[in-house]
Design a protein around this motif. Structure first.
Motif, short mmCIF file in Angstrom:
data_model
loop_
_atom_site.label_atom_id
_atom_site.label_comp_id
_atom_site.label_asym_id
_atom_site.label_seq_id
_atom_site.Cartn_x
_atom_site.Cartn_y
_atom_site.Cartn_z
N GLU A 190 45.84 49.41 43.23
CA GLU A 190 45.16 50.68 43.49
C GLU A 190 43.71 50.50 43.91
N GLN A 191 43.22 49.26 43.89
CA GLN A 191 41.84 49.00 44.27
C GLN A 191 41.76 48.78 45.78
N ALA A 192 40.86 49.48 46.43
CA ALA A 192 40.78 49.47 47.89
C ALA A 192 40.55 48.06 48.43
N LEU A 238 43.15 45.74 50.96
CA LEU A 238 42.79 45.06 52.21
C LEU A 238 43.17 43.58 52.15
N SER A 239 42.81 42.91 51.06
CA SER A 239 43.13 41.50 50.90
C SER A 239 44.64 41.28 50.94
N PHE A 254 39.81 34.14 53.65
CA PHE A 254 39.70 35.60 53.87
C PHE A 254 39.80 36.35 52.55
N PRO A 255 39.39 37.61 52.54
CA PRO A 255 38.51 38.26 53.50
C PRO A 255 37.17 37.53 53.62
N ALA A 256 36.65 37.53 54.82
CA ALA A 256 35.45 36.74 55.10
C ALA A 256 34.19 37.58 55.26
N PHE A 281 39.00 51.56 57.04
CA PHE A 281 39.85 50.51 56.46
C PHE A 281 40.57 49.74 57.56
N GLU A 282 41.21 50.46 58.47
CA GLU A 282 41.97 49.82 59.55
C GLU A 282 41.05 49.06 60.50
#
Length: 277
Positions: free
Chosen positions: A24-26, A30-31, A218-220, A248-249
């Motif tokens: 649930e963490q944004a 992403l990761s 990553f994420p970098a 986000f995208e």
């Protein structure tokens, strides 16, 4: 201070019931998207139909479950030291009717039992698994014995360089100094774990007789804040940035463009490495 099996079991005992809330963490959304995209493209889609996987230190089975869902002909093992974490994996298995395709086993990765040598197409360990074990190289060597010829070993590990940055950014200088010897932590409640550099992982894979196919970090360009290390909670700035779907995208696209730049591997929050037997 040496981290013992008891420390590891105790640490996850108190996290097992809530561990999947990380989804649930944004930032971790992403990761996870980045990790899944590269794992699927560079490994899973190259495997034979009906492949078998081994999820080393798979805990609650988050990634095992995803593979089983996305590849309905696959079969796999989730193997972990923590019975509390595996209890959550078993709940997923039973509630989704995956008993015939999903084996869940408790055990020590230094001496894997119940899995035949040379019987697995891909072995993977994600996030802090190699950090928590006593001897990371020995564990990798043990896992490699499970691989069939041409099989893949995939690791996604904590990055020593990011851990140094993270602790210094919080003013925890003594924690950063401790990391200069290769072990440390992100939160004061966790035991010290091994941290890795890209070159170190490359050497480990070489010693295991693996041909490195991919090495990236990553994420970098966007990093987790303190709350993202707590399973629950979102750092306000990160939330403001990542909770907007368009932003986000866009960030996902930027991160993806630079994924193949090996020179950026030391900059990543985590290091991703693929080797083939």
């Amino acid at each position: 201070m040496t981290t013992t099996k008891h420390d590891t079991i105790d640490y996850f005992k108190h996290k097992a019931d809530k561990y999947d809330l990380v989804e649930e963490q944004a930032y971790w959304q992403l990761s996870d998207r980045l990790l899944w995209n590269v794992f699927k493209k560079q490994v899973l889609e190259r495997l034979p139909k009906g492949f078998t996987f081994f999820d080393a230190g798979g805990g609650t089975g988050r990634w095992s479950f995803k593979v089983l869902q996305e590849f309905p002909d696959s079969r796999g093992y989730t193997y972990d030291l923590s019975e509390d974490m595996l209890r959550q994996a078993r709940l997923k298995r039973e509630s989704n009717g995956l008993q015939d395709r999903w084996s869940i086993k408790q055990g020590d990765l230094h001496a894997i039992e119940g899995v035949q040598p040379a019987s697995v197409d891909v072995c993977f360990n994600f996030h802090n698994v190699l950090g928590f074990v006593d001897e990371p190289l020995k564990v990798l060597e043990e896992i490699v014995t499970l691989l069939r010829p041409e099989g893949y070993l995939v690791s996604f590990t904590p990055n020593l360089y990011h851990a140094l940055y993270f602790n210094i950014s919080l003013g925890r200088i003594e924690e950063a100094r401790k990391l200069t010897k290769g072990k440390g932590r992100f939160t004061l409640e966790m035991p010290d774990i091994h941290m890795f550099t890209p070159n170190q992982l490359q050497r480990y894979y070489d010693k295991c007789g693996l041909r490195v196919q991919s090495l990236k970090g990553f994420p970098a360009f966007i990093y987790p804040g303190f709350l993202e290390t707590q399973i629950e909670g979102n750092t306000q700035t990160l939330s403001e940035i990542l909770l907007d779907p368009l932003t986000f995208e866009q960030i996902l696209e930027i991160e993806s463009i630079f994924l193949d730049k090996e020179e950026l591997a030391p900059r990543g929050n985590n290091i991703f490495i693929v080797g083939q037997k």
